[in-house]
Design an enzyme around this catalytic site. Structure first.
Site, mmCIF file in Angstrom:
data_model
loop_
_atom_site.group_PDB
_atom_site.id
_atom_site.type_symbol
_atom_site.label_atom_id
_atom_site.label_comp_id
_atom_site.label_asym_id
_atom_site.label_seq_id
_atom_site.Cartn_x
_atom_site.Cartn_y
_atom_site.Cartn_z
ATOM 1 N N GLU A 17 -27.547 63.155 -38.052
ATOM 2 C CA GLU A 17 -27.408 64.333 -39.179
ATOM 3 C C GLU A 17 -26.201 64.093 -40.129
ATOM 4 O OE1 GLU A 17 -30.120 66.502 -36.313
ATOM 5 O OE2 GLU A 17 -28.166 65.087 -36.241
ATOM 6 N N LYS A 47 -24.374 61.355 -40.536
ATOM 7 C CA LYS A 47 -24.591 60.162 -41.415
ATOM 8 C C LYS A 47 -25.106 60.124 -42.518
ATOM 9 C CE LYS A 47 -27.320 55.795 -41.443
ATOM 10 N NZ LYS A 47 -26.138 54.976 -42.052
ATOM 11 N N GLU A 67 -30.732 37.519 -44.759
ATOM 12 C CA GLU A 67 -31.042 38.493 -43.513
ATOM 13 C C GLU A 67 -31.994 39.728 -43.677
ATOM 14 O OE1 GLU A 67 -27.478 39.273 -41.188
ATOM 15 O OE2 GLU A 67 -26.709 37.276 -41.656
ATOM 16 N N ASP A 100 -21.121 34.290 -35.657
ATOM 17 C CA ASP A 100 -20.345 35.166 -35.711
ATOM 18 C C ASP A 100 -19.718 35.624 -34.543
ATOM 19 O OD1 ASP A 100 -20.855 35.204 -38.363
ATOM 20 O OD2 ASP A 100 -22.160 36.882 -38.439
ATOM 21 N N CYS A 123 -14.109 39.935 -37.820
ATOM 22 C CA CYS A 123 -13.531 40.956 -38.705
ATOM 23 C C CYS A 123 -12.934 42.095 -37.940
ATOM 24 C CB CYS A 123 -14.718 41.622 -39.665
ATOM 25 S SG CYS A 123 -16.013 42.055 -38.393
ATOM 26 N N HIS A 138 -16.470 47.152 -47.401
ATOM 27 C CA HIS A 138 -16.736 48.507 -47.076
ATOM 28 C C HIS A 138 -16.433 49.591 -48.033
ATOM 29 C CE1 HIS A 138 -17.434 46.680 -43.212
ATOM 30 N NE2 HIS A 138 -16.238 46.165 -43.242
ATOM 31 N N GLY A 181 -23.162 36.619 -45.008
ATOM 32 C CA GLY A 181 -24.524 36.388 -44.207
ATOM 33 C C GLY A 181 -25.415 37.327 -44.866
#
Length: 760
Positions: A18, A20, A487, A602, A646, A697, A435
């Protein structure tokens, strides 16, 4: 006898994520602040109820965060970068989101988000505090008090939790200044005292202060500050000092002198002899024993712990039982899982079940329940060990046959790079992406429909190929040099691969928070691992058939698959990693045989998996590097191996990164303004490298000028013949408008730098 039950923290995203969905709706202006706040309140209310219903004596308050609990402390003490609050306005939730996600400032200038990096050696990410000279701190954000009042109004016995001042300072970074972080203690501690006074006035008896840096090898000057810090904080409220993620015996000389009333020790991450350990701890401390694993999902052998604690009770019968660390790192409830058999489900404990384990053990120890309850609880543990799901003799034999020839490339990089240049014909400063491309609602629906058998495999593959074709066309129109298929078939970079590997099982609702609104659903490793069928070959081969430019295939590396899964606990991590590596080696060779000349493996979790104590690093790096090389070393000289990393500090493991012997490494650097590249002043990286030139991001679109600036900075440390140009990370969380505009600017900046270079 007085045994109390508590946990260090609880999952904060809600049973159905919830938090998110509420955050994402708020950010896209599809719900109001009031609606967001109500959802947060309801999650907290349900969390506290779950704790009490599961037998906890205290509810833990202060573990909820809108984005990150470290950022909560930054807000609490008014440590907000000036770019996000230039006029020092009263803080609000939008200030918090600006720090975490970036924003547009005055005159539409982009204000970059604060750095984000891994929380110790977990897959959770925190927002890095920034420190500058002449900062003024005060008690600016009173979330801890508001939530304490919420819980008290519901009649609960409350134990608040705050990140400790020394750990908070340790995790931060000094920006554009030469101040000593420890000098800031005298400014921060009075705010903690204010909080303590407020909590004391509410009749709160205990506060949990988390100082996980006490498991690290901290310098002497930091050790020295612990004693004076906790002497300053003493007196207002009882302090339970919480340590976790490792062993504290090397720092007990400091801990035993602290003015605290309780100490939490993680008995899972470090295999202490409890009786011996307790004799070396200040006997005035109440001990909180972290015996339920807060980082993995397997049932605890409660019978084993019953006998250990029975012996312990002969010398100390006044203690608390707890999780090893916060339950933030595990899913909420195993009982709602629909697609696991009851037999398999019986092996696992999620957040609520871990609370039940604490309560069950406590009740048996206090003679409120019969010991047969513990025996019944652990039956599935024994059933697991004898299950045919666990052991695969052919996998075990192949793993034992791994030889040194299998993890050495045929020639060194200087030889390979010449052959690859002839094969690939790439320009100076080759451009690529990491990617993934945007995962649109259409793509997500397509995968869901296929999963729910609403469309057949043939129709699904046809639709996925349409999306791949769109991605290739888009990249060619933009002018990228090395393309990717984007992807569209992948739900997650670990779960996707594990679905093609024997030895994994998968949850439907087993979500955990990675950062902010980003949640992941780690697969569970239950047995020996082998590849069932090729995993990526069909898609990469199809993408390459659409273009004359090289298409890069993407695989997730063995260390990352291990670190981002819940691992089995009956064999070593090294053995698990080798099994994954052998499966990936087969995939790499199949890709090469299908005409793919660039393969990216990765390993964003390579640094994350590093043990917290430096004396354990060499052994971990030995097998982690070996597993990567098992995957990558079977290819021809002409096949270019890439890797991507990362969210981490690379400098302390740079020799290991060199040992990977990847032809190209791409790394996240934009949030830190290429700070990571400072290392290359004194260290010459031998292979090619692509430091990320913009932060994926953040929804902000990077300007051509900002990317040029970063490229010029990178060229101070890396030769133009070695430098690649790419975003920080995959683009799956961005929309197509953001992606296209950002890549256009990246390509224009690259063209500008190329022109400037060739003029010289």
């Amino acid at each position: 006898m007085a045994i109390k039950n508590h946990i260090l923290g609880f999952p904060r995203i809600g049973l159905n994520r919830e938090l998110k969905f509420a955050l994402e709706k708020y950010w896209s202006k599809k719900n109001t602040l009031e609606e967001l706040l109500l959802i947060g309140k309801n999650i907290r209310k349900e969390n506290w109820k779950n704790q009490i219903d599961s037998g906890m004596d205290y509810v833990t308050v202060g573990d909820f965060a809108w984005y990150d609990h470290v950022l909560n402390i930054s807000m609490m003490i008014n440590n907000i970068p000036e770019r996000h609050n230039p006029n020092n306005h009263i803080l609000n939730i939008d200030t918090l989101f600006k720090v975490a996600r970036g924003s547009k400032g005055v005159d539409n200038n982009i204000c970059s988000a604060s750095e984000m990096t891994k929380w110790f050696n977990t897959n959770y990410h925190y927002i890095v505090p920034e420190f500058t000279s002449n900062q003024k701190f005060y008690f600016a954000w009173k979330q801890i008090l508001e939530e304490t009042d919420e819980a008290l109004s519901l009649g609960y016995k409350v134990k608040p939790v705050l990140l400790g001042p020394l750990t908070y300072l340790w995790l931060g970074k000094v920006k554009n200044s030469k101040i000593n972080k420890l000098d800031l203690l005298k400014k921060i501690l009075p705010i903690y005292i204010q909080v303590f006074k407020e909590l004391s006035s509410r009749n709160i008896n205990w506060i949990q202060i988390d100082e996980p840096i006490l498991v690290l090898d901290i310098p002497k000057n930091w050790k020295k500050e612990f004693q004076s810090t906790y002497k300053f904080l003493d007196g207002k409220i009882k302090i339970l000092l919480a340590t976790y993620f490792g062993d504290i015996t090397h720092n007990l000389d400091i801990i035993n002198k602290l003015s605290i009333q309780g100490l939490h020790i993680d008995l899972v991450s470090s295999k202490y002899d409890l009786l011996k350990l307790s004799k070396s701890i200040n006997n005035n401390f109440l001990l909180s024993l972290g015996i339920i694993n807060g980082r993995n999902i397997w049932k605890t052998n409660l019978l084993e712990w019953f006998y250990k604690l029975k012996d312990f009770m002969k010398i100390n019968n006044n203690f608390w039982i707890s999780s090893s660390c916060s339950l933030l790192h595990v899913p909420l409830d195993i009982t709602i899982e629909e697609n696991l058999t009851d037999f398999v489900k019986s092996w696992f404990s999620f957040g609520i079940q871990k609370c039940l384990e604490i309560s069950l053990l406590s009740q048996v120890l206090q003679n409120n329940l019969d010991i047969k309850e513990l025996k019944n609880w652990i039956k599935p543990i024994h059933e697991y060990k004898s299950s045919n799901i666990v052991n695969n003799t052919s996998v075990q034999k192949r793993t034992l046959k791994i030889s040194s020839e299998q993890f050495i490339r045929k020639n060194e990089f200087s030889v390979r790079s010449k052959i690859q240049k002839e094969t690939l014909c790439l320009p100076v400063l080759p451009t690529t992406t990491i990617g993934s491309f945007p995962q649109t609602s259409e793509i997500r629906k397509l995968r869901l429909d296929y999963k729910n058998k609403k469309i057949n495999q043939l129709d699904y593959e046809k639709q996925i190929k349409i999306h791949i074709k769109k991605n290739i066309i888009q990249q060619e129109q933009l002018g990228l040099d090395v393309l990717v298929h984007g992807e569209p078939e992948r739900n997650d970079m670990v779960e996707y691969f594990s679905e093609y590997l024997e030895g994994f099982v998968f949850t439907t609702y087993g979500w955990v928070q990675s950062y902010g609104s980003r949640c992941v659903k780690p697969p569970i490793i239950v047995g020996d691992i082998s590849r069932i069928t090729p995993m990526t070959v069909m898609w990469s081969k199809y993408a390459q058939s659409l273009t004359k430019k090289p298409v890069k295939a993407m695989l997730t590396g063995p260390v990352t698959i291990l670190c981002w899964s819940f691992p089995r606990e009956d064999i070593s991590k090294e053995d698990i990693c080798n099994q994954i590596a052998i499966s990936l080696r087969d995939e790499v060779l199949d890709l090469e045989n299908s005409g793919i000349n660039i393969i990216q493996i990765d390993e964003p979790a390579l640094r994350e998996g590093l043990p917290l104590r430096t004396h354990e690093w060499n052994n971990y790096l030995r097998w982690a590097v070996k597993s990567f090389k098992i995957c990558s070393s079977g290819v021809k000289n002409s096949t270019q191996i890439h890797t991507h990393m990362c969210y981490c500090e690379f400098n302390d493991i740079m020799p290991a990164i060199v040992d990977l012997d990847a032809d190209v490494i791409t790394i996240e650097t934009s949030r830190s303004d290429m700070e990571l590249l400072e290392f290359f002043k004194t260290f010459k990286y031998p292979n090619a490298i692509g430091p990320g030139v913009y932060d994926i991001h953040s929804p902000n679109i990077p300007s051509v000028q900002s990317i040029e600036k970063l490229l010029k900075k990178a060229l101070k440390y890396i030769s133009i013949q070695q430098l690649w140009v790419n975003p920080d990370c995959g683009l799956k969380t961005r929309n197509w408008t953001e992606t296209s505009l950002a890549l256009q600017n990246m390509l224009q900046a690259t063209l500008n730098i190329r022109k400037e270079y060739f003029k010289k």
